[in-house]
Design a protein around this motif. Structure first.
Motif, short mmCIF file in Angstrom:
data_model
loop_
_atom_site.label_atom_id
_atom_site.label_comp_id
_atom_site.label_asym_id
_atom_site.label_seq_id
_atom_site.Cartn_x
_atom_site.Cartn_y
_atom_site.Cartn_z
N ALA A 411 0.85 -1.19 0.00
CA ALA A 411 0.00 0.00 0.00
C ALA A 411 0.88 1.24 0.00
N ALA A 412 0.23 2.37 -0.21
CA ALA A 412 0.93 3.64 -0.06
C ALA A 412 1.15 3.90 1.43
N THR A 413 2.39 4.06 1.82
CA THR A 413 2.76 4.26 3.22
C THR A 413 3.83 5.34 3.30
N PRO A 414 4.04 5.94 4.48
CA PRO A 414 5.17 6.88 4.63
C PRO A 414 6.51 6.22 4.30
N ALA A 415 6.65 4.94 4.62
CA ALA A 415 7.90 4.25 4.32
C ALA A 415 8.10 4.15 2.80
N LEU A 416 7.03 3.87 2.07
CA LEU A 416 7.16 3.82 0.61
C LEU A 416 7.50 5.19 0.05
N ASP A 417 6.86 6.24 0.60
CA ASP A 417 7.20 7.60 0.17
C ASP A 417 8.69 7.87 0.38
N ARG A 418 9.20 7.43 1.52
CA ARG A 418 10.61 7.68 1.83
C ARG A 418 11.52 6.91 0.87
N LEU A 419 11.14 5.68 0.55
CA LEU A 419 11.92 4.88 -0.40
C LEU A 419 11.98 5.57 -1.76
N LEU A 420 10.83 5.99 -2.26
CA LEU A 420 10.78 6.59 -3.57
C LEU A 420 11.52 7.92 -3.61
N ALA A 421 11.47 8.66 -2.50
CA ALA A 421 12.21 9.92 -2.44
C ALA A 421 13.71 9.66 -2.53
N LEU A 422 14.19 8.61 -1.84
CA LEU A 422 15.61 8.27 -1.90
C LEU A 422 15.99 7.76 -3.29
N ALA A 423 15.10 6.96 -3.88
CA ALA A 423 15.39 6.44 -5.22
C ALA A 423 15.53 7.57 -6.23
N ALA A 424 14.71 8.60 -6.08
CA ALA A 424 14.82 9.81 -6.90
C ALA A 424 14.93 9.50 -8.39
N GLY A 425 14.10 8.57 -8.87
CA GLY A 425 14.10 8.24 -10.29
C GLY A 425 15.05 7.14 -10.68
N ARG A 426 15.95 6.71 -9.76
CA ARG A 426 16.80 5.55 -10.09
C ARG A 426 15.89 4.35 -10.32
N PRO A 427 16.20 3.50 -11.29
CA PRO A 427 15.31 2.36 -11.55
C PRO A 427 15.27 1.41 -10.36
N ILE A 428 14.08 0.97 -10.00
CA ILE A 428 13.92 0.09 -8.86
C ILE A 428 12.77 -0.89 -9.14
N LEU A 429 12.99 -2.15 -8.83
CA LEU A 429 11.95 -3.17 -8.98
C LEU A 429 11.31 -3.38 -7.62
N ILE A 430 10.03 -3.07 -7.51
CA ILE A 430 9.30 -3.21 -6.26
C ILE A 430 8.47 -4.48 -6.32
N ALA A 431 8.75 -5.39 -5.41
CA ALA A 431 8.02 -6.67 -5.36
C ALA A 431 6.79 -6.49 -4.49
N ALA A 432 5.61 -6.57 -5.10
CA ALA A 432 4.34 -6.35 -4.41
C ALA A 432 3.67 -7.69 -4.11
N ILE A 433 2.97 -7.76 -3.00
CA ILE A 433 2.29 -8.98 -2.56
C ILE A 433 0.86 -8.96 -3.11
N PRO A 434 0.56 -9.77 -4.12
CA PRO A 434 -0.74 -9.63 -4.82
C PRO A 434 -1.95 -9.75 -3.91
N ALA A 435 -2.00 -10.75 -3.04
CA ALA A 435 -3.20 -10.98 -2.23
C ALA A 435 -3.42 -9.90 -1.19
N ARG A 436 -2.43 -9.08 -0.94
CA ARG A 436 -2.56 -8.04 0.10
C ARG A 436 -2.48 -6.63 -0.47
N THR A 437 -2.39 -6.51 -1.78
CA THR A 437 -2.23 -5.20 -2.40
C THR A 437 -3.50 -4.36 -2.27
N GLU A 438 -3.31 -3.08 -1.91
CA GLU A 438 -4.42 -2.13 -1.80
C GLU A 438 -4.37 -1.15 -2.97
N ALA A 439 -5.51 -0.55 -3.23
CA ALA A 439 -5.61 0.37 -4.37
C ALA A 439 -4.69 1.57 -4.21
#
Length: 640
Positions: A411-439
Motif C-alpha cells: 500500500a501507499a505508506t510513509p515508508a514507501l514515500d521515503r523509499l521513492l524519495a531516496l530512489a529519486a528516479g533511479r530504476p527500482i523493482l518493487i516486489a508487491a504482494i498480490p493478495a494483500r495489495t491495496e488500491a
C-alpha cells in the motif's frame, strides 16, 4: 559523545559506585552522560554533572538473588519489570547515545536479562548504531553451569563490541574467575582499576583500627565480631563504620555500651580515615581493594562468601600475595580470631602500596573514544575504497553494474514515500504482494519515475514446517499446490497492479523457491525469477538481489555497513560484467537502515556506475509485459 551506563546493584552499592565513577569520568571529559540505576538510592554515591535516571528499584533479601524485591517490599511483579523496561528504553530513545555500557551483564544479572537485552537490541536499532560495551569488575562469580558461560559468550559475540574489564591482569586476569575462550579474549579491554576515592595525603602517624563492611547488611557478622573485639581491647582505638542500608534500630543496638564515636554511619571520607588508620578491617569488595592499594594500610580481610560468592575470597588472596593483607575466613570469624589478626597486622612492617594500574576511569574513557574513532575510520576506509574502485573503473572505461529490488509492497505508506524519495528516479523493482495489495499502491506508484513491479509470492505466508526456514513456495508442499498459488498470484497481480508497470517476474518470499516450481514458472506465464540460488531454467530470465542491507538473523537492523561497502567495492574492483543486486525492505527499515541508504546512494552517483532498469535486466522476455495466465486444467504439472 553521549554515553548511557545501565547498572542495577542488588546487595551492596559497589556496582553503582564503580558505574558512577565511570560516568563522572565521561562527564569530566566533556561527554554527555546518563547513569541509569535500577537499585536502591545510595546516599554516598557522587554524581556531580552526571544525570541520574532512577528505575523502580529492586533489591534482594538476604542472599537470595533469585527473588527480587520491588519498591513496595514485596516480590517484584510483572508491572515493576514493565515499568523499568519502559523507562530504560525511553531514556535510550531520548539520549540517542554513541556508547551504551551494561554493567555486569551479560556475565551476570541473568534475572534481569529481559530488560538488558531489550536495551541492547533497541540500541543496535538506533541510527548510526552506538557502541555496545559490557563493563565488568576484575573478578566475576564463576558460573555453576557451562550453559551460562555459553549464553554469555554468545550474547557478547552477537551483540557487543568489546568487554571492559576494570582490573589489571597482573593482579587478577579475568580467566582467574571466568572461562575465557579465544573469541572472548579478543574482545577484552583491561582498563586498570577504577579508583573512586582520589588521592589522599600521607599521614604523619597511623593510629587506631578502622572497620567497614560495605553498604548492606551482609557485613553484620563482621560488625558484631569487631564490636566484641573492641570490648576486649578498647585501647586499640576502634572506629566502626556501618553501611546506610543497615536499619537504624540495628545500628543503635550495635552501639550499646561502647564509647561515643566508636560505631557510626559510613562516611564519604572513608579513604582518608583508612590512610590514617594503623589497621583496616573489612570485607574485600572491589572499591575496598582499590582503597587498600592506594593507601597501603595494613589490612585484615574477611571476604564475603555467602551464597556461592567467591569473588571477594579470590581478590583477598591476590592482595595477601602482594603482602597487603591477612585473611580471616568468614567461617572462622570470631572476636578472638579477628583480634589476633589485627594484633598481627599491627606488629608487621608497613606494606608498599601501588603495583596494579589504578587509572581505570580515565583509561575507560580513552578506550571507548578509541573504539568509536576506530569504527568511524573503518567505515570511512571502506567508503574511500569504494570511491577509489569506482574511479579506477571509470579511468579504465569499465562500468559497474548495479540494480535495486525492494520487497513487500502492499500500500501507499510513509515508508514507501521515503523509499521513492531516496530512489529519486533511479530504476527500482518493487516486489508487491498480490493478495494483500491495496488500491492506494497503484495511485502512489502512478506518480513515480523509474518504478517497475514484480510478483512477490501470493500472500507472503509461511508454509514451512516448525523449525525450518520460512518459505511460502518452498519444497514443503505438493507441486500442484505451489503451481496453483503461483498462478493465483499471477492472476491477482494482473487484476490489482498497473499493467504498464508490471513485469512477469516472480519473487518468492524469503527468496526461497522449490526447484520443481522454478522449472514450471515459464509455463505459468512468468518470464523472470529473482530469488536466492538455484539452477538455470530455460526460458526464464534470472537476476538475484544478493546484497541485503538488513541483518535478518541478528539485530534485524542494518547489516555491518563496512561489509556492504566492501562488497560493492569488490564488485567494482573485479570488473565483472555481472550485475550486483541491492535488496531493501522499506516496511522493515529502522533509522539506521534509512540513514545508511541515504549516505550510500550519493556514493554511487558516479560516472562508472550503471543502474540497470529491470526491464532491460530481465531481457527481451519483458517486452510484451505480463502475459495472460494459463489454465492449470490445460496441462497438469509433472509430479515430483
Amino acid at each position: 559523545m553521549r554515553v548511557l551506563i545501565a547498572v542495577t546493584h542488588l546487595l551492596g552499592a559497589g556496582h553503582l559506585t564503580r558505574a558512577a565513577a565511570l560516568a563522572r569520568a565521561f562527564a569530566a571529559a566533556g561527554h554527555e552522560t546518563v547513569l541509569v540505576s535500577g537499585g536502591r538510592l545510595a546516599p554516598l554515591v557522587r554524581l556531580d554533572s552526571v544525570r541520574l535516571v532512577q528505575l523502580p528499584p529492586l533489591r534482594i533479601q538476604g542472599f537470595d538473588f533469585a527473588r527480587l524485591i520491588g519498591p513496595d517490599g514485596e516480590t517484584a511483579g510483572s508491572q515493576v519489570f514493565a515499568d523499568r523496561k519502559a523507562l530504560l528504553l525511553d531514556t535510550l530513545s531520548t539520549l540517542r547515545p554513541d556508547a551504551v555500557l551494561t554493567e555486569l551483564f551479560p556475565f551476570g544479572r541473568r534475572g534481569l536479562a529481559d530488560e538488558f537485552m531489550a536495551l541492547v537490541q533497541a540500541a543496535r536499532n538506533q541510527p548510526g548504531r552506538p557502541l555496545i560495551l559490557a563493563s565488568v569488575r576484575d573478578i566475576l562469580v564463576p558460573p555453576d553451569r557451562r550453559s551460562k558461560v555459553d549464553e554469555a559468550h554468545a550474547r557478547v559475540a552477537a551483540l557487543y563490541d568489546a568487554v571492559l574489564v576494570h582490573g589489571d591482569p597482573a593482579l587478577a586476569p579475568l580467566d582467574a574467575s571466568w572461562p575465557v575462550d579465544p573469541g572472548l579474549a579478543g574482545m577484552l579491554r583491561y582498563t586498570g582499576y577504577v579508583d573512586e576515592g582520589g588521592a589522599v595525603q600521607a599521614p604523619d602517624r597511623r593510629e587506631g583500627v578502622l572497620v567497614a563492611a560495605g553498604s548492606s547488611a551482609a557485613g553484620l557478622d563482621l560488625f558484631r565480631a569487631a564490636i566484641a573485639a573492641a570490648r576486649l581491647r578498647p585501647d586499640l582505638g576502634w572506629r566502626i563504620l556501618v553501611g546506610h542500608f543497615v536499619p537504624d534500630a540495628e545500628l543503635a543496638r550495635l552501639s550499646q555500651g561502647l564509647p561515643p564515636d566508636t560505631v557510626m554511619r559510613a562516611r564519604p571520607d572513608y579513604r582518608a580515615l583508612m590512610a590514617g588508620a594503623a589497621v583496616s578491617v573489612s570485607q574485600c569488595g572491589y572499591n575496598t581493594a582499590v582503597d587498600l592499594m592506594v593507601t597501603g594500610t595494613p589490612a585484615v580481610l574477611v571476604p564475603f562468601e555467602a551464597g556461592r560468592e567467591t569473588e571477594q575470597r579470590l581478590r583477598a588472596e591476590r592482595l595477601a600475595a602482594m603482602g597487603l593483607a591477612r585473611i580471616v575466613p568468614e567461617n572462622a570469624l570470631s572476636p578472638e580470631t579477628l583480634l589476633a589478626a589485627v594484633l598481627s597486622a599491627l606488629r608487621s612492617p608497613q606494606p608498599n602500596p601501588g603495583g596494579p594500574a589504578l587509572d581505570g576511569s580515565t583509561r575507560t574513557v580513552a578506550i571507548v573514544q578509541a573504539l568509536r574513532n576506530q569504527r568511524h575510520r573503518a567505515r570511512g576506509r571502506e567508503a574511500d575504497r569504494l570511491r577509489r574502485a569506482l574511479d579506477r573503473a571509470a579511468e579504465a572505461g569499465r562500468s559497474v553494474h548495479l540494480w535495486w529490488r525492494d520487497d513487500d509492497a502492499v500500500a501507499a505508506t510513509p515508508a514507501l514515500d521515503r523509499l521513492l524519495a531516496l530512489a529519486a528516479g533511479r530504476p527500482i523493482l518493487i516486489a508487491a504482494i498480490p493478495a494483500r495489495t491495496e488500491a492506494s499502491l497503484n495511485r502512489r506508484l502512478a506518480q513515480s519515475e523509474g518504478v517497475t513491479l514484480a510478483v512477490h509470492g501470493l500472500a507472503h505466508e509461511n508454509h514451512a514446517p516448525p523449525g525450518q526456514k520460512s518459505a511460502e513456495f518452498g519444497p514443503h508442499r505438493p507441486l500442484t499446490d505451489l503451481c496453483r498459488d503461483a498462478l493465483d498470484a499471477h492472476r491477482l497481480a494482473r487484476e490489482r497492479l498497473p499493467e504498464d508497470l508490471l513485469l512477469p517476474v516472480f519473487v518468492p518470499p524469503w527468496n526461497r523457491i522449490a526447484p520443481d516450481l522454478a522449472a514450471e514458472l515459464p509455463r505459468l506465464g512468468y518470464g523472470g525469477l529473482s530469488a536466492a540460488g538455484g539452477a538455470f531454467v530455460p526460458g526464464l530470465a534470472r537476476a538475484d538481489a544478493a546484497l541485503d542491507v538488513i541483518d535478518w538473523r541478528g539485530t534485524r537492523s542494518l547489516r555491518d555497513p563496512e561489509t556492504i561497502l566492501a562488497a560493492i567495492a569488490a564488485h567494482a574492483e573485479e570488473g565483472l560484467a555481472g550485475r550486483l543486486g541491492l535488496l531493501t525492505h522499506h516496511l522493515a527499515h529502522d533509522e539506521a537502515v534509512w540513514d545508511f541508504i541515504a549516505d550510500l546512494l550519493p556514493l554511487l552517483d558516479h560516472p562508472a556506475v550503471r543502474w540497470h532498469d529491470p526491464r532491460d535486466l530481465f531481457g527481451s522476455m519483458m517486452d510484451s509485459g505480463m502475459p495472460p495466465p494459463i489454465s492449470l486444467s490445460a496441462e497438469r504439472p509433472r509430479a515430483g
